[in-house]
Design a protein around this motif. Structure first.
Motif, PDB file in Angstrom:
ATOM      1  N   LEU A  40       0.847  -1.269  -0.094  1.00  0.00           N
ATOM      2  CA  LEU A  40      -0.193   0.066   0.135  1.00  0.00           C
ATOM      3  C   LEU A  40       0.989   1.263   0.067  1.00  0.00           C
ATOM      4  CD1 LEU A  40      -2.947   1.162   0.194  1.00  0.00           C
ATOM      5  CD2 LEU A  40      -2.602   1.087   2.653  1.00  0.00           C
ATOM      6  N   GLY A  41       0.727   2.026  -0.957  1.00  0.00           N
ATOM      7  CA  GLY A  41       1.650   3.253  -1.149  1.00  0.00           C
ATOM      8  C   GLY A  41       3.049   3.042  -1.130  1.00  0.00           C
ATOM      9  N   SER A  42       4.079   3.502  -0.163  1.00  0.00           N
ATOM     10  CA  SER A  42       5.521   3.104  -0.240  1.00  0.00           C
ATOM     11  C   SER A  42       5.488   1.762   0.219  1.00  0.00           C
ATOM     12  CB  SER A  42       6.050   4.170   0.671  1.00  0.00           C
ATOM     13  OG  SER A  42       5.769   3.987   1.980  1.00  0.00           O
ATOM     14  N   GLY A  43       4.545   1.267   1.141  1.00  0.00           N
ATOM     15  CA  GLY A  43       5.013   0.045   1.943  1.00  0.00           C
ATOM     16  C   GLY A  43       5.618   0.237   3.323  1.00  0.00           C
ATOM     17  N   LEU A  44       6.027   1.434   3.796  1.00  0.00           N
ATOM     18  CA  LEU A  44       6.665   1.589   4.830  1.00  0.00           C
ATOM     19  C   LEU A  44       5.754   2.304   6.040  1.00  0.00           C
ATOM     20  CD1 LEU A  44      10.037   3.333   3.449  1.00  0.00           C
ATOM     21  CD2 LEU A  44       9.458   0.941   4.095  1.00  0.00           C
ATOM     22  N   ALA A  45       5.861   1.745   7.050  1.00  0.00           N
ATOM     23  CA  ALA A  45       4.996   2.033   8.210  1.00  0.00           C
ATOM     24  C   ALA A  45       5.701   2.927   9.126  1.00  0.00           C
ATOM     25  CB  ALA A  45       4.778   0.807   9.177  1.00  0.00           C
ATOM     26  N   PHE A  99      -7.343  -2.577   6.059  1.00  0.00           N
ATOM     27  CA  PHE A  99      -7.312  -2.659   7.593  1.00  0.00           C
ATOM     28  C   PHE A  99      -6.519  -1.654   7.743  1.00  0.00           C
ATOM     29  CE2 PHE A  99      -9.249  -6.990   7.927  1.00  0.00           C
ATOM     30  CZ  PHE A  99      -9.766  -6.942   9.188  1.00  0.00           C
ATOM     31  N   PRO A 100      -6.687  -0.682   8.805  1.00  0.00           N
ATOM     32  CA  PRO A 100      -6.081   0.313   9.429  1.00  0.00           C
ATOM     33  C   PRO A 100      -4.559  -0.417   9.762  1.00  0.00           C
ATOM     34  CG  PRO A 100      -7.976   0.294  10.336  1.00  0.00           C
ATOM     35  CD  PRO A 100      -8.142  -1.061   9.779  1.00  0.00           C
ATOM     36  N   GLY A 101      -3.730   0.459   9.241  1.00  0.00           N
ATOM     37  CA  GLY A 101      -2.274   0.254   9.564  1.00  0.00           C
ATOM     38  C   GLY A 101      -1.466  -0.695   8.479  1.00  0.00           C
ATOM     39  N   PHE A 102      -2.374  -1.324   7.376  1.00  0.00           N
ATOM     40  CA  PHE A 102      -1.466  -2.436   6.565  1.00  0.00           C
ATOM     41  C   PHE A 102      -0.408  -1.650   5.799  1.00  0.00           C
ATOM     42  CE2 PHE A 102      -1.223  -3.770   2.220  1.00  0.00           C
ATOM     43  CZ  PHE A 102      -0.694  -4.968   2.517  1.00  0.00           C
ATOM     44  N   ALA A 103       0.682  -2.164   5.851  1.00  0.00           N
ATOM     45  CA  ALA A 103       1.846  -1.281   4.773  1.00  0.00           C
ATOM     46  C   ALA A 103       2.085  -2.333   3.576  1.00  0.00           C
ATOM     47  CB  ALA A 103       2.890  -1.268   5.722  1.00  0.00           C
ATOM     48  N   SER A 104       2.616  -3.718   4.033  1.00  0.00           N
ATOM     49  CA  SER A 104       2.975  -4.667   2.931  1.00  0.00           C
ATOM     50  C   SER A 104       2.615  -6.015   3.253  1.00  0.00           C
ATOM     51  CB  SER A 104       4.223  -4.144   2.420  1.00  0.00           C
ATOM     52  OG  SER A 104       5.357  -4.321   3.418  1.00  0.00           O
ATOM     53  N   TRP A 155       3.353  -3.905   9.417  1.00  0.00           N
ATOM     54  CA  TRP A 155       2.152  -3.261   9.697  1.00  0.00           C
ATOM     55  C   TRP A 155       2.664  -1.959  10.517  1.00  0.00           C
ATOM     56  CZ3 TRP A 155      -1.850  -6.105   8.027  1.00  0.00           C
ATOM     57  CH2 TRP A 155      -2.996  -5.818   8.474  1.00  0.00           C
ATOM     58  N   ASP A 156       1.578  -1.144  10.529  1.00  0.00           N
ATOM     59  CA  ASP A 156       1.877   0.245  11.285  1.00  0.00           C
ATOM     60  C   ASP A 156       1.044   0.118  12.422  1.00  0.00           C
ATOM     61  OD1 ASP A 156       2.572   2.789  11.953  1.00  0.00           O
ATOM     62  OD2 ASP A 156       1.792   3.886  10.272  1.00  0.00           O
ATOM     63  N   ASP A 157       1.870  -0.094  13.662  1.00  0.00           N
ATOM     64  CA  ASP A 157       1.297  -0.242  15.266  1.00  0.00           C
ATOM     65  C   ASP A 157       1.045  -1.675  15.493  1.00  0.00           C
ATOM     66  OD1 ASP A 157      -1.217  -0.201  16.718  1.00  0.00           O
ATOM     67  OD2 ASP A 157      -0.043   1.577  17.325  1.00  0.00           O
ATOM     68  N   SER A 158       1.633  -2.266  16.377  1.00  0.00           N
ATOM     69  CA  SER A 158       1.458  -3.552  16.612  1.00  0.00           C
ATOM     70  C   SER A 158       0.058  -4.040  17.246  1.00  0.00           C
ATOM     71  CB  SER A 158       2.734  -3.866  17.628  1.00  0.00           C
ATOM     72  OG  SER A 158       2.546  -3.072  18.816  1.00  0.00           O
ATOM     73  N   GLN A 159      -0.523  -3.143  17.889  1.00  0.00           N
ATOM     74  CA  GLN A 159      -1.947  -3.323  18.386  1.00  0.00           C
ATOM     75  C   GLN A 159      -3.129  -3.475  17.056  1.00  0.00           C
ATOM     76  OE1 GLN A 159      -3.003  -0.269  21.162  1.00  0.00           O
ATOM     77  NE2 GLN A 159      -2.424  -1.379  22.720  1.00  0.00           N
ATOM     78  N   ARG A 160      -2.696  -2.740  15.972  1.00  0.00           N
ATOM     79  CA  ARG A 160      -3.478  -2.781  14.731  1.00  0.00           C
ATOM     80  C   ARG A 160      -3.160  -4.165  14.102  1.00  0.00           C
ATOM     81  NH1 ARG A 160      -3.019   3.051  12.028  1.00  0.00           N
ATOM     82  NH2 ARG A 160      -4.838   4.022  12.927  1.00  0.00           N
ATOM     83  N   ALA A 161      -2.017  -4.713  14.089  1.00  0.00           N
ATOM     84  CA  ALA A 161      -1.512  -5.898  13.675  1.00  0.00           C
ATOM     85  C   ALA A 161      -2.281  -6.939  14.233  1.00  0.00           C
ATOM     86  CB  ALA A 161       0.024  -5.863  13.718  1.00  0.00           C
TER      87      ALA A 161
END
Length: 190
Positions: free
Chosen positions: A59-64, A101-106, A124-130
């Motif tokens: 998603l986008g750059s793939g970086l969280a 899903f909120p926080g998905f990066a790659s 993932w962006d944020d371990s709780q979201r993961a």
């Protein structure tokens, strides 16, 4: 290590439905990409198995911003031999079940290993979201997976690509089940 169990059904299916709707907006805006650089890479795991990357979704750059690595594992029911190739082909249709899903990066999609297990390696962006995603996804995977084969590991503060480049970053990471199915030890281009 958190509880390894799915969210309550109503909560999980609401999250999956919201993700599905968000995914279509992301797809329409062309924010979802399928880079090919890592496709074909074989990743080895500390339990002695290995699996080949057959797709990457970004998603986008793939970086969280607040990165964590999420590793998900499952074994499909009734899929053997040529059925694995069919699953890998159709799995692209599963993209709307996670990119929104909120926080998905790659995500790196791994083919089945020597024990028939599939893995997904995510940033993932944020371990709780993961964690929320993994426990929601469990409900979807339970429909097609061997009972007892679903699991996940969240590694807070670690980018997925850093973990793959330097497996020593996860030394000492504890899991309740003491299994090493999640711990990558090496990745080689084939």
């Amino acid at each position: 290590m958190s509880d390894q169990k799915p969210l309550a059904p109503a909560e999980a299916w609401r999250a999956v439905a919201a993700c599905f709707l968000s995914s279509w907006a992301l797809l329409a805006r062309r924010r979802v990409h399928l880079p090919r650089e890592r496709v074909g890479t074989r990743i080895r795991f500390a339990d002695g198995t290995s699996a080949r990357v057959y797709r990457e979704t970004r998603l986008g750059s793939g970086l969280a911003k607040d990165p964590c690595t999420l590793v998900v594992v499952f074994r499909l029911r009734l899929v053997h031999g040529p059925g694995h190739a069919l699953f890998r082909a159709e799995s692209l249709l599963n993209t709307p079940l996670f990119v929104g899903f909120p926080g998905f990066a790659s995500k790196l999609w791994l083919a089945h290993d020597e024990d028939g297990r599939y893995r997904g390696l995510y940033e993932w962006d944020d371990s709780q979201r993961a964690e929320h995603y993994a426990r929601s996804l469990w409900r979807v995977l339970a429909l097609v997976s061997v009972p007892g084969s679903i699991g996940y590991t969240v590694l807070p503060g670690l980018r997925r690509d850093d973990v793959l480049a330097d497996p020593g970053l996860v030394e000492g990471a504890a899991r309740d089940d003491a299994s090493d199915w999640w711990r990558a030890t090496a990745g080689t281009r084939q």
